[in-house]
Design a protein around this motif. Structure first.
Motif, PDB file in Angstrom:
ATOM      1  N   LEU A 177      -0.977  -1.481 -12.778  1.00 25.53           N
ATOM      2  CA  LEU A 177       0.150  -0.708 -12.118  1.00 25.53           C
ATOM      3  C   LEU A 177       1.065  -0.437 -13.368  1.00 25.53           C
ATOM      4  O   LEU A 177       1.706  -1.755 -13.378  1.00 25.53           O
ATOM      5  CB  LEU A 177       0.791  -0.924 -11.016  1.00 25.53           C
ATOM      6  CG  LEU A 177       0.283  -0.626  -9.686  1.00 25.53           C
ATOM      7  CD1 LEU A 177       1.019  -1.443  -8.378  1.00 25.53           C
ATOM      8  CD2 LEU A 177      -0.259   0.264  -9.652  1.00 25.53           C
ATOM      9  N   PHE A 220       1.516   6.461  -6.137  1.00 27.81           N
ATOM     10  CA  PHE A 220       0.887   5.369  -5.704  1.00 27.81           C
ATOM     11  C   PHE A 220       0.668   5.480  -3.822  1.00 27.81           C
ATOM     12  O   PHE A 220      -0.796   4.749  -3.965  1.00 27.81           O
ATOM     13  CB  PHE A 220       2.878   4.444  -5.066  1.00 27.81           C
ATOM     14  CG  PHE A 220       2.744   3.109  -4.592  1.00 27.81           C
ATOM     15  CD1 PHE A 220       2.996   2.053  -6.149  1.00 27.81           C
ATOM     16  CD2 PHE A 220       3.145   2.101  -3.944  1.00 27.81           C
ATOM     17  CE1 PHE A 220       2.395   0.437  -5.867  1.00 27.81           C
ATOM     18  CE2 PHE A 220       2.816   0.912  -3.752  1.00 27.81           C
ATOM     19  CZ  PHE A 220       2.938   0.792  -4.323  1.00 27.81           C
ATOM     20  N   LEU A 280      -2.831   3.374  -3.082  1.00 24.16           N
ATOM     21  CA  LEU A 280      -3.465   2.167  -1.666  1.00 24.16           C
ATOM     22  C   LEU A 280      -4.234   2.526  -0.915  1.00 24.16           C
ATOM     23  O   LEU A 280      -4.705   1.598  -0.397  1.00 24.16           O
ATOM     24  CB  LEU A 280      -1.344   2.460  -1.095  1.00 24.16           C
ATOM     25  CG  LEU A 280      -0.112   1.787  -1.521  1.00 24.16           C
ATOM     26  CD1 LEU A 280       1.037   1.690  -0.371  1.00 24.16           C
ATOM     27  CD2 LEU A 280      -0.242   0.079  -1.411  1.00 24.16           C
ATOM     28  N   PHE A 317      -7.196   1.164  -2.610  1.00 20.92           N
ATOM     29  CA  PHE A 317      -6.826   0.178  -2.696  1.00 20.92           C
ATOM     30  C   PHE A 317      -7.403  -0.213  -1.204  1.00 20.92           C
ATOM     31  O   PHE A 317      -8.145  -1.235  -1.447  1.00 20.92           O
ATOM     32  CB  PHE A 317      -5.536  -0.566  -2.363  1.00 20.92           C
ATOM     33  CG  PHE A 317      -5.237  -1.968  -2.365  1.00 20.92           C
ATOM     34  CD1 PHE A 317      -5.582  -2.805  -3.634  1.00 20.92           C
ATOM     35  CD2 PHE A 317      -4.771  -2.328  -1.596  1.00 20.92           C
ATOM     36  CE1 PHE A 317      -5.523  -3.939  -3.790  1.00 20.92           C
ATOM     37  CE2 PHE A 317      -4.755  -3.639  -1.425  1.00 20.92           C
ATOM     38  CZ  PHE A 317      -4.515  -4.473  -2.449  1.00 20.92           C
ATOM     39  N   LYS A 318      -6.913  -0.022   0.280  1.00 19.50           N
ATOM     40  CA  LYS A 318      -7.378   0.157   0.997  1.00 19.50           C
ATOM     41  C   LYS A 318      -8.861  -0.149   1.399  1.00 19.50           C
ATOM     42  O   LYS A 318      -9.396  -0.810   1.894  1.00 19.50           O
ATOM     43  CB  LYS A 318      -6.526   0.547   2.557  1.00 19.50           C
ATOM     44  CG  LYS A 318      -6.639  -0.177   3.502  1.00 19.50           C
ATOM     45  CD  LYS A 318      -6.047   0.706   4.708  1.00 19.50           C
ATOM     46  CE  LYS A 318      -4.423   0.516   4.760  1.00 19.50           C
ATOM     47  NZ  LYS A 318      -4.026   0.952   5.152  1.00 19.50           N
ATOM     48  N   ILE A 340      -2.737  -8.339  -8.933  1.00 11.81           N
ATOM     49  CA  ILE A 340      -2.538  -7.734  -9.083  1.00 11.81           C
ATOM     50  C   ILE A 340      -1.283  -7.624 -10.384  1.00 11.81           C
ATOM     51  O   ILE A 340      -0.809  -8.228 -10.536  1.00 11.81           O
ATOM     52  CB  ILE A 340      -1.347  -6.821  -8.119  1.00 11.81           C
ATOM     53  CG1 ILE A 340      -2.771  -7.184  -7.022  1.00 11.81           C
ATOM     54  CG2 ILE A 340      -0.681  -5.353  -7.754  1.00 11.81           C
ATOM     55  CD1 ILE A 340      -1.959  -6.375  -5.554  1.00 11.81           C
ATOM     56  N   ALA A 384       8.448   0.413  -2.697  1.00 15.98           N
ATOM     57  CA  ALA A 384       7.086   0.439  -3.101  1.00 15.98           C
ATOM     58  C   ALA A 384       6.020  -0.886  -2.638  1.00 15.98           C
ATOM     59  O   ALA A 384       5.220  -1.389  -2.199  1.00 15.98           O
ATOM     60  CB  ALA A 384       6.953   0.465  -4.613  1.00 15.98           C
ATOM     61  N   TYR A 385       7.440  -2.286  -3.547  1.00 14.71           N
ATOM     62  CA  TYR A 385       6.675  -3.883  -3.115  1.00 14.71           C
ATOM     63  C   TYR A 385       6.168  -3.941  -1.589  1.00 14.71           C
ATOM     64  O   TYR A 385       5.525  -4.621  -0.944  1.00 14.71           O
ATOM     65  CB  TYR A 385       7.125  -4.691  -3.372  1.00 14.71           C
ATOM     66  CG  TYR A 385       7.714  -5.221  -4.499  1.00 14.71           C
ATOM     67  CD1 TYR A 385       6.548  -6.377  -5.603  1.00 14.71           C
ATOM     68  CD2 TYR A 385       8.205  -4.335  -6.136  1.00 14.71           C
ATOM     69  CE1 TYR A 385       6.594  -6.590  -6.011  1.00 14.71           C
ATOM     70  CE2 TYR A 385       8.417  -4.488  -7.373  1.00 14.71           C
ATOM     71  CZ  TYR A 385       7.472  -5.701  -7.594  1.00 14.71           C
ATOM     72  OH  TYR A 385       7.282  -6.202  -9.125  1.00 14.71           O
ATOM     73  N   ASN A 423       5.546  -1.750   0.450  1.00 14.67           N
ATOM     74  CA  ASN A 423       4.058  -0.609   0.987  1.00 14.67           C
ATOM     75  C   ASN A 423       3.091  -1.887   0.917  1.00 14.67           C
ATOM     76  O   ASN A 423       2.053  -0.994   1.510  1.00 14.67           O
ATOM     77  CB  ASN A 423       4.609   0.387   1.079  1.00 14.67           C
ATOM     78  CG  ASN A 423       5.591   1.764   1.139  1.00 14.67           C
ATOM     79  OD1 ASN A 423       5.928   1.664   2.325  1.00 14.67           O
ATOM     80  ND2 ASN A 423       6.149   2.537   0.563  1.00 14.67           N
ATOM     81  N   LEU A 424       2.811  -2.231  -0.410  1.00 16.92           N
ATOM     82  CA  LEU A 424       2.075  -3.323  -0.451  1.00 16.92           C
ATOM     83  C   LEU A 424       2.048  -3.586  -0.189  1.00 16.92           C
ATOM     84  O   LEU A 424       0.829  -4.426   0.164  1.00 16.92           O
ATOM     85  CB  LEU A 424       2.229  -2.969  -2.681  1.00 16.92           C
ATOM     86  CG  LEU A 424       1.037  -3.795  -2.873  1.00 16.92           C
ATOM     87  CD1 LEU A 424      -0.372  -3.085  -3.230  1.00 16.92           C
ATOM     88  CD2 LEU A 424       1.323  -4.783  -4.456  1.00 16.92           C
ATOM     89  N   CYS A 479       0.850  -3.257   3.462  1.00 19.33           N
ATOM     90  CA  CYS A 479      -1.320  -2.894   3.088  1.00 19.33           C
ATOM     91  C   CYS A 479      -1.799  -4.195   3.168  1.00 19.33           C
ATOM     92  O   CYS A 479      -2.514  -3.826   4.006  1.00 19.33           O
ATOM     93  CB  CYS A 479      -1.235  -2.096   1.720  1.00 19.33           C
ATOM     94  SG  CYS A 479      -3.251  -0.930   1.892  1.00 19.33           S
ATOM     95  N   ILE A 501       0.668 -11.642  -7.832  1.00 15.78           N
ATOM     96  CA  ILE A 501       1.155 -10.609  -8.321  1.00 15.78           C
ATOM     97  C   ILE A 501       1.896 -10.758  -9.648  1.00 15.78           C
ATOM     98  O   ILE A 501       2.468 -11.761  -9.768  1.00 15.78           O
ATOM     99  CB  ILE A 501       1.665 -10.263  -7.390  1.00 15.78           C
ATOM    100  CG1 ILE A 501       0.753  -9.728  -5.999  1.00 15.78           C
ATOM    101  CG2 ILE A 501       2.784  -9.259  -7.588  1.00 15.78           C
ATOM    102  CD1 ILE A 501       1.239  -9.357  -5.083  1.00 15.78           C
TER     103      ILE A 501
END
Length: 152
Positions: free
Chosen positions: A28, A39, A43, A46-47, A64, A78-79, A81-82, A85, A102
């Motif tokens: 990223l 973003f 996601l 990614f999923k 990551i 964003a973190y 949400n990551l 996920c 990460i």
């Protein structure tokens, strides 16, 4: 990169699978500023890529890389949400992911936040996760954590 497949290639994000190295890499690159729509697209890819990995019964290490200029750091939402996920696909990760690293600035801050969150909510059989900003720590962590599985 031999034996690598680029799943997503955008100016601000790349998802690469390397079967030979068993490496699922996400880069990223947010020097242009955070883009919520981009973003969210990442996601989804990614999923869905983890769902594909699960269906093929492959196992990968997840790395990551969050590289950003200090003034364009990825925001807390964003973190979150990551991490959400990652929690959503925990059932896949516990059978198809050796570990999660990460690589980011302010890694201590994010590791502390993650540790706090997992004290409140700790998914069963979660894979080892490390936030770091040191290449040597990343390499050692990725080499040291191996999922021992029976064929499922």
């Amino acid at each position: 990169m031999n034996n690598s497949v680029c799943i997503l290639d955008r100016p601000t994000v790349k998802i690469i699978l390397n079967k030979e190295l068993e490496m699922f890499t996400v880069d990223l690159l947010s020097d242009d500023g955070y883009n919520p729509e981009g973003f969210d697209e990442f996601l989804k890819y990614f999923k869905n890529t983890w769902k594909l990995v699960h269906s093929t019964k492959e196992i990968f290490k997840l790395c990551i890389n969050l590289e950003a200029a200090k003034d364009n750091e990825i925001p807390l939402t964003a973190y979150m949400n990551l991490l959400k996920c990652i929690a959503d696909i925990n059932d896949i990760l516990k059978t198809n992911c050796h570990c999660i690293c990460i690589f980011t600035h302010d890694c201590d801050k994010w590791q502390d936040a993650y540790n706090f969150i997992t004290k409140l909510w700790n998914p069963k059989d979660q894979r080892p996760l490390l936030f770091t900003d040191k290449d040597s720590e990343k390499t050692l962590f990725l080499q040291s954590n191996k999922l021992i599985t029976e064929k499922y």
